[in-house]
Write a protein that holds these residues in place. Structure first.
Motif, PDB file in Angstrom:
ATOM      1  N   UNK A 157      23.222 133.968-104.490  1.00  0.00           N
ATOM      2  CA  UNK A 157      24.001 134.890-104.155  1.00  0.00           C
ATOM      3  C   UNK A 157      22.096 135.838-104.136  1.00  0.00           C
ATOM      4  N   UNK A 158      22.018 135.094-104.703  1.00  0.00           N
ATOM      5  CA  UNK A 158      20.340 134.946-104.130  1.00  0.00           C
ATOM      6  C   UNK A 158      19.794 134.829-102.873  1.00  0.00           C
ATOM      7  N   UNK A 159      20.801 134.931-101.686  1.00  0.00           N
ATOM      8  CA  UNK A 159      20.276 135.208-100.840  1.00  0.00           C
ATOM      9  C   UNK A 159      19.949 136.667-100.019  1.00  0.00           C
ATOM     10  N   UNK A 160      21.198 137.243-100.973  1.00  0.00           N
ATOM     11  CA  UNK A 160      20.089 138.456-101.211  1.00  0.00           C
ATOM     12  C   UNK A 160      19.222 139.248-101.076  1.00  0.00           C
ATOM     13  N   UNK A 161      18.200 138.661-101.874  1.00  0.00           N
ATOM     14  CA  UNK A 161      16.945 139.340-102.224  1.00  0.00           C
ATOM     15  C   UNK A 161      15.857 138.131-101.667  1.00  0.00           C
ATOM     16  N   UNK A 162      16.077 138.008-100.514  1.00  0.00           N
ATOM     17  CA  UNK A 162      15.355 136.550 -99.117  1.00  0.00           C
ATOM     18  C   UNK A 162      15.795 137.614 -97.590  1.00  0.00           C
ATOM     19  N   UNK A 163      14.239 137.982 -97.316  1.00  0.00           N
ATOM     20  CA  UNK A 163      14.840 138.468 -94.999  1.00  0.00           C
ATOM     21  C   UNK A 163      15.585 137.673 -94.735  1.00  0.00           C
ATOM     22  N   UNK A 164      14.647 136.737 -94.882  1.00  0.00           N
ATOM     23  CA  UNK A 164      15.592 135.468 -93.929  1.00  0.00           C
ATOM     24  C   UNK A 164      16.768 135.224 -93.666  1.00  0.00           C
ATOM     25  N   UNK A 165      17.504 134.937 -95.359  1.00  0.00           N
ATOM     26  CA  UNK A 165      18.446 134.535 -96.102  1.00  0.00           C
ATOM     27  C   UNK A 165      19.407 136.319 -95.542  1.00  0.00           C
ATOM     28  N   UNK A 166      19.136 137.416 -95.993  1.00  0.00           N
ATOM     29  CA  UNK A 166      19.903 138.302 -96.102  1.00  0.00           C
ATOM     30  C   UNK A 166      21.103 138.703 -94.898  1.00  0.00           C
ATOM     31  N   UNK A 167      20.504 138.376 -93.706  1.00  0.00           N
ATOM     32  CA  UNK A 167      21.002 138.089 -92.310  1.00  0.00           C
ATOM     33  C   UNK A 167      22.944 137.628 -92.345  1.00  0.00           C
ATOM     34  N   UNK A 168      22.395 136.193 -92.790  1.00  0.00           N
ATOM     35  CA  UNK A 168      23.487 135.531 -93.218  1.00  0.00           C
ATOM     36  C   UNK A 168      25.037 135.716 -94.143  1.00  0.00           C
ATOM     37  N   UNK A 169      23.979 136.023 -95.342  1.00  0.00           N
ATOM     38  CA  UNK A 169      25.032 136.549 -96.552  1.00  0.00           C
ATOM     39  C   UNK A 169      25.795 137.261 -95.950  1.00  0.00           C
ATOM     40  N   UNK A 170      25.020 139.143 -95.794  1.00  0.00           N
ATOM     41  CA  UNK A 170      25.817 140.072 -95.367  1.00  0.00           C
ATOM     42  C   UNK A 170      26.585 139.839 -94.689  1.00  0.00           C
ATOM     43  N   UNK A 171      27.029 138.569 -93.256  1.00  0.00           N
ATOM     44  CA  UNK A 171      27.297 137.797 -92.455  1.00  0.00           C
ATOM     45  C   UNK A 171      29.120 137.733 -93.127  1.00  0.00           C
ATOM     46  N   UNK A 172      28.575 136.878 -94.686  1.00  0.00           N
ATOM     47  CA  UNK A 172      29.939 135.745 -94.721  1.00  0.00           C
ATOM     48  C   UNK A 172      30.419 136.158 -95.994  1.00  0.00           C
ATOM     49  N   UNK A 173      29.649 137.152 -96.991  1.00  0.00           N
ATOM     50  CA  UNK A 173      30.199 136.998 -97.987  1.00  0.00           C
ATOM     51  C   UNK A 173      30.957 137.707 -98.795  1.00  0.00           C
ATOM     52  N   UNK A 174      31.846 138.505 -97.433  1.00  0.00           N
ATOM     53  CA  UNK A 174      32.896 139.600 -97.760  1.00  0.00           C
ATOM     54  C   UNK A 174      34.423 138.752 -97.871  1.00  0.00           C
ATOM     55  N   UNK A 175      34.169 137.613 -96.742  1.00  0.00           N
ATOM     56  CA  UNK A 175      34.671 136.348 -96.603  1.00  0.00           C
ATOM     57  C   UNK A 175      35.050 135.068 -98.298  1.00  0.00           C
ATOM     58  N   UNK A 176      33.505 134.875 -98.521  1.00  0.00           N
ATOM     59  CA  UNK A 176      33.769 134.992 -99.946  1.00  0.00           C
ATOM     60  C   UNK A 176      34.374 134.958-100.634  1.00  0.00           C
ATOM     61  N   UNK A 177      33.530 136.730-101.054  1.00  0.00           N
ATOM     62  CA  UNK A 177      33.842 136.960-102.380  1.00  0.00           C
ATOM     63  C   UNK A 177      34.952 138.138-102.070  1.00  0.00           C
ATOM     64  N   UNK A 178      34.948 138.269-100.991  1.00  0.00           N
ATOM     65  CA  UNK A 178      35.853 140.395-101.058  1.00  0.00           C
ATOM     66  C   UNK A 178      34.152 140.891-100.929  1.00  0.00           C
ATOM     67  N   UNK A 179      34.969 142.440-100.198  1.00  0.00           N
ATOM     68  CA  UNK A 179      34.016 143.556 -99.527  1.00  0.00           C
ATOM     69  C   UNK A 179      33.554 143.857-100.438  1.00  0.00           C
ATOM     70  N   UNK A 235       6.107 125.445 -98.010  1.00  0.00           N
ATOM     71  CA  UNK A 235       6.206 126.505 -97.424  1.00  0.00           C
ATOM     72  C   UNK A 235       8.394 126.782 -97.404  1.00  0.00           C
ATOM     73  N   UNK A 236       8.946 126.689 -97.475  1.00  0.00           N
ATOM     74  CA  UNK A 236      10.013 127.067 -97.226  1.00  0.00           C
ATOM     75  C   UNK A 236      10.064 128.338 -97.162  1.00  0.00           C
ATOM     76  N   UNK A 237      10.539 129.757 -96.673  1.00  0.00           N
ATOM     77  CA  UNK A 237      10.360 130.845 -96.869  1.00  0.00           C
ATOM     78  C   UNK A 237      11.502 131.395 -97.994  1.00  0.00           C
ATOM     79  N   UNK A 238      12.795 130.419 -98.550  1.00  0.00           N
ATOM     80  CA  UNK A 238      13.651 130.555 -99.149  1.00  0.00           C
ATOM     81  C   UNK A 238      13.402 130.161-100.352  1.00  0.00           C
ATOM     82  N   UNK A 239      11.826 129.182-100.771  1.00  0.00           N
ATOM     83  CA  UNK A 239      11.632 129.207-102.020  1.00  0.00           C
ATOM     84  C   UNK A 239      11.032 129.926-102.799  1.00  0.00           C
ATOM     85  N   UNK A 240      10.735 131.203-102.587  1.00  0.00           N
ATOM     86  CA  UNK A 240       9.934 131.858-103.796  1.00  0.00           C
ATOM     87  C   UNK A 240      12.220 132.556-104.649  1.00  0.00           C
ATOM     88  N   UNK A 241      12.408 132.961-104.004  1.00  0.00           N
ATOM     89  CA  UNK A 241      13.642 132.903-104.699  1.00  0.00           C
ATOM     90  C   UNK A 241      14.506 131.790-105.256  1.00  0.00           C
TER      91      UNK A 241
END
Length: 271
Positions: A159-181, A217-223
């Motif tokens: 769920x830290x994907x929500x806090x990362x600008x690079x991962x947020x798009x993917x998370x918003x697309x799939x989270x409803x199917x994983x956890x519900x709306x 240097x991974x853009x996901x590293x901070x989160x």
């Protein structure tokens, strides 16, 4: 070497599926390894790595993007990669059971076709990016099934994907199917690796070994780094490595080789 694409019908997923399977079979000359690589005898089995693809990848991506064929031959281990279709290996709210597929149905079918060991000490799971999350989640929930799990450049708190600008798009697309709306199906005892680590530690059950590597240097590293280190404080045996590298196969592939060197692989058949 041999690379198979195995197709079969999955009762858990209610659809045909395709799985990539690597076996370290001998070549005509075996010039690189002499007589070390042989065909398995009647009671000989391979140790096996369940190599989970990244979140958006299919079953073939690990084979196409890495040198895993070569690494599997060096270590004489079987490698199996399923296609999990952005499920992260969860049973989904509306009845598609990817966790059951990954942990029960797939091993049963693969062991009926290929000479791979069913023993805990011979089974390992993990992957790069979201594949590493799935490896951890699966091993934490089924510690009796895997001796080790590994992650390479992974969010261990998905769920830290929500806090990362690079991962947020993917998370918003799939989270409803994983956890519900509205996250109504989210259960930390199923979906959160820190909670699962705490549950495992409290249970007193034997724990797998864990290994994680992150690239600076991974853009996901901070989160990603914070949750990884928090989980390492809970588990008995978790190695955390930080090195220079991006979120790509240029970084992941040499790390995958290091993972195989870390795993307790016997470089030969097990009975």
């Amino acid at each position: 070497m041999a690379v198979f694409e195995t197709k079969f019908f999955s009762e858990s997923l209610l659809q045909d599926v395709t799985v990539s399977v690597i076996l370290p079979l001998p070549t005509s000359s075996n010039m690189e390894f002499g007589d070390a690589i042989q065909y398995p005898g009647q009671k000989q089995k391979y140790q096996v790595i369940w190599l989970i693809p990244t979140g958006t990848a299919d079953h073939s991506k690990n084979v196409r993007s890495s040198r895993i064929e070569e690494y599997a031959k060096i270590h004489q281990v079987a490698v199996i990669t399923p296609n999990l279709h952005n499920s992260l290996g969860f049973n989904l709210p509306h009845g598609v059971e990817y966790f059951d597929f990954l942990t029960r149905e797939l091993p049963t079918i693969m062991r009926s076709i290929y000479p791979i060991s069913s023993r805990r000490e011979d089974n390992f799971i993990g992957g790069a990016s979201n594949g590493g999350f799935t490896g951890y989640m699966t091993a934490l929930r089924n510690p009796h099934q895997y001796a080790a799990a590994f992650s390479i450049g992974s969010f261990l708190d998905i769920r830290k994907c929500r806090d990362n600008k690079h991962a947020k798009f993917w998370y918003e697309k799939v989270s409803a199917s994983l956890f519900g709306e509205n996250d109504q199906y989210y259960d930390p005892h199923v979906h959160d690796t820190k909670t699962l680590a705490e549950d495992l530690a409290a249970s007193g059950k034997e724990q797998p070994k864990f290994y994680s590597v992150l690239g600076f240097e991974d853009p996901y590293y901070p989160e990603a780094v914070g949750p990884t280190k928090e989980i390492s404080k809970i588990l008995k045996d978790m190695t955390v490595i930080e090195e220079h590298g991006f979120h790509d196969w240029d970084f992941w592939d040499p790390q995958l080789r290091k993972v195989l060197e870390w795993l307790p692989l016997k470089r030969g058949f097990v009975e």
